[in-house]
Design a protein around this motif. Sequence first.
Motif, PDB file in Angstrom:
ATOM      1  N   UNK A  80      -0.828  -8.285 -30.974  1.00  0.00           N
ATOM      2  CA  UNK A  80      -0.181  -9.558 -30.509  1.00  0.00           C
ATOM      3  C   UNK A  80      -0.315  -9.821 -28.978  1.00  0.00           C
ATOM      4  N   UNK A  81      -0.696 -11.148 -28.635  1.00  0.00           N
ATOM      5  CA  UNK A  81      -0.941 -11.277 -27.065  1.00  0.00           C
ATOM      6  C   UNK A  81       0.189 -11.884 -26.743  1.00  0.00           C
ATOM      7  N   UNK A  82       1.019 -11.551 -25.644  1.00  0.00           N
ATOM      8  CA  UNK A  82       2.101 -12.107 -25.002  1.00  0.00           C
ATOM      9  C   UNK A  82       1.604 -12.484 -23.217  1.00  0.00           C
ATOM     10  N   UNK A  83       2.331 -13.520 -23.023  1.00  0.00           N
ATOM     11  CA  UNK A  83       2.012 -14.130 -21.489  1.00  0.00           C
ATOM     12  C   UNK A  83       3.201 -13.745 -20.777  1.00  0.00           C
ATOM     13  N   UNK A  84       2.784 -12.950 -19.793  1.00  0.00           N
ATOM     14  CA  UNK A  84       3.860 -12.459 -18.794  1.00  0.00           C
ATOM     15  C   UNK A  84       3.544 -12.956 -17.305  1.00  0.00           C
TER      16      UNK A  84
END
Length: 123
Positions: free
Chosen positions: A108-112
């Motif tokens: 899963x890719x998250x944007x921080x």
Amino acid sequence: QVQLVESGGGLVQAGGSLTLSCAASGSGFSINNMDWYRQAPGKQRELVAAITSDGSTNYADSVKGRFTISRDNAKNTVYLQMNSLKPEDTAVYRCNAHIQVARVAGVVTYNYWGQGTQVTVSS
């Protein structure tokens, strides 16, 4: 939990230089693209520079030839070297990281986002 911590902003005279750093802390993740954005008062947020995991870079036309983005994958850190600064570079600069985490169902890719650091260039 991943956190992005920025440092290096400040006040500098026109023509001067600053280097911004953004370090990702935590564990169990990998980082894909890392970017620097900026937003000046009354203006829209602008993508300043971007770097992929293999080191490919992209810059806004307004900073080409003056700014350099780099990263240290071992330290999970991205840098923005800013030279020949102009008053119009004054803004809050924030780093952004596309962080991948392995879950049971897959990656899963998250944007921080970092908290932002003020850069002020005086004329």
